[in-house]
Design an enzyme around this catalytic site. Sequence first.
Site, PDB file in Angstrom:
ATOM      1  N   HIS A  39      41.572  34.620  40.254  1.00  0.00           N
ATOM      2  CA  HIS A  39      41.057  33.988  39.033  1.00  0.00           C
ATOM      3  C   HIS A  39      41.387  32.496  39.072  1.00  0.00           C
ATOM      4  O   HIS A  39      42.439  32.097  39.590  1.00  0.00           O
ATOM      5  CB  HIS A  39      41.690  34.637  37.794  1.00  0.00           C
ATOM      6  CG  HIS A  39      41.061  34.161  36.523  1.00  0.00           C
ATOM      7  ND1 HIS A  39      41.423  32.964  35.933  1.00  0.00           N
ATOM      8  CD2 HIS A  39      40.071  34.677  35.765  1.00  0.00           C
ATOM      9  CE1 HIS A  39      40.684  32.786  34.847  1.00  0.00           C
ATOM     10  NE2 HIS A  39      39.859  33.811  34.718  1.00  0.00           N
ATOM     11  N   GLU A  81      32.612  32.517  38.441  1.00  0.00           N
ATOM     12  CA  GLU A  81      33.050  31.870  37.206  1.00  0.00           C
ATOM     13  C   GLU A  81      33.206  30.368  37.446  1.00  0.00           C
ATOM     14  O   GLU A  81      34.238  29.935  37.985  1.00  0.00           O
ATOM     15  CB  GLU A  81      34.415  32.411  36.770  1.00  0.00           C
ATOM     16  CG  GLU A  81      34.435  33.889  36.471  1.00  0.00           C
ATOM     17  CD  GLU A  81      35.615  34.233  35.571  1.00  0.00           C
ATOM     18  OE1 GLU A  81      35.385  34.626  34.435  1.00  0.00           O
ATOM     19  OE2 GLU A  81      36.762  34.072  35.997  1.00  0.00           O
ATOM     20  N   GLU A 117      42.509  30.487  36.991  1.00  0.00           N
ATOM     21  CA  GLU A 117      43.806  30.079  36.425  1.00  0.00           C
ATOM     22  C   GLU A 117      44.938  30.326  37.422  1.00  0.00           C
ATOM     23  O   GLU A 117      45.933  29.612  37.435  1.00  0.00           O
ATOM     24  CB  GLU A 117      44.051  30.809  35.092  1.00  0.00           C
ATOM     25  CG  GLU A 117      43.211  30.186  33.986  1.00  0.00           C
ATOM     26  CD  GLU A 117      42.783  31.139  32.883  1.00  0.00           C
ATOM     27  OE1 GLU A 117      43.403  32.201  32.708  1.00  0.00           O
ATOM     28  OE2 GLU A 117      41.791  30.809  32.197  1.00  0.00           O
ATOM     29  N   GLY A 141      36.677  36.473  28.914  1.00  0.00           N
ATOM     30  CA  GLY A 141      38.035  36.201  28.458  1.00  0.00           C
ATOM     31  C   GLY A 141      38.114  36.310  26.940  1.00  0.00           C
ATOM     32  O   GLY A 141      38.194  37.407  26.377  1.00  0.00           O
ATOM     33  N   GLY A 142      38.040  35.153  26.263  1.00  0.00           N
ATOM     34  CA  GLY A 142      38.256  35.081  24.809  1.00  0.00           C
ATOM     35  C   GLY A 142      37.502  36.124  23.994  1.00  0.00           C
ATOM     36  O   GLY A 142      38.085  36.769  23.117  1.00  0.00           O
TER      37      GLY A 142
HETATM   38  P1  PGA Z   1      36.250  32.867  28.810  1.00  0.00           P
HETATM   39  O1  PGA Z   1      37.133  33.225  30.096  1.00  0.00           O
HETATM   40  O2  PGA Z   1      35.302  34.023  28.585  1.00  0.00           O
HETATM   41  O3  PGA Z   1      37.259  32.751  27.682  1.00  0.00           O
HETATM   42  O4  PGA Z   1      35.532  31.601  29.103  1.00  0.00           O
HETATM   43  C1  PGA Z   1      36.561  33.841  31.220  1.00  0.00           C
HETATM   44  C2  PGA Z   1      37.605  34.103  32.269  1.00  0.00           C
HETATM   45  O5  PGA Z   1      38.531  33.303  32.411  1.00  0.00           O
HETATM   46  O6  PGA Z   1      37.540  35.128  32.972  1.00  0.00           O
END
Ligand code: PGA
Length: 280
Positions: free
Chosen positions: A114, A199, A116, A265-266
């Site tokens: 990912h 992503e 992050e 994510g959110g």
């Molecule tokens: P997001 O995050 O939907 O909050 O943009 C996606 C992710 O990091 O997988």
Amino acid sequence: MDQMPPTRTTKPKFIIGNWKMNGMLEDGIKFLDFLSEDWLRHTLMRHQRYAIICPPAHLLYPLAEEMRRLIGRERNFMLGGQDCSAEAGMGAFTGEIAALMLRDAGAHFCLVGHSERRTRHNETNELVAAKAARAVEAGLIPIICLGETRLEREAGETNAVVGRQLRQSLALILPFLNQVNEEEAKTATPHLKAMIAYEPVWAIGTGLVPSPQDIAATHGFIRSTLGELCAAQAGVMPILYGGSVKPDNASAILAVDDVDGLLVGGASLNAASFRALCGA
Ligand code: PGA
């Protein structure tokens, strides 16, 4: 896995919630109870949807238990880890979690690479490749995340970056992806062995989303690169889109060519919103 999800012949869509570092025990249980037994049992199947939640690791076991209580061994709703160690086996690796442990706790999938993790923890493609290999060895399906930064996109380097991430991150599991077992050969139905999540880094958590044409172009590029790397899997490997997916843009994104699902994510943190995403 005791029962593999069907592959692209029936074109299921995968809706994956990445909770990141969010969720206490009570939140996780409430989330499942809100979704309800009937929805988990029937609605997902009717819509040809597979829903997968990747909660923080401490929630895997209690959520797996709650799912068993609600729906027994139903397989349209599953769990995944958010990351796993690149180390083989177990040992003196403080703070790490082995893919085998995630499997033991009830996961069937695991995110690797990912953005992050790549940015905040300096994860390289080589490390991501090792993590994907550990996931496969543990019987998990790795969800390998790729994506370019804003600067890379503006410099016209999206395909170069994504192509390099794809080749290098898949490197160690290519023999597994290319191996066709007897059952697959007999039924001409390749098993689901891995997934790709595209992503764009600049779209994660920002409210920005590439145009449908741009998503289609990158997914098409990923599909054709998979054709070069692992022809047997190329047609069936789900390619998910992730980055600022919300209930109100989900169906338009799912309708784009070569989009087999969403990594969210959110908007996956709230049960009503997650249900809406799965129905999109
Ligand atoms: P997001 O995050 O939907 O909050 O943009 C996606 C992710 O990091 O997988």
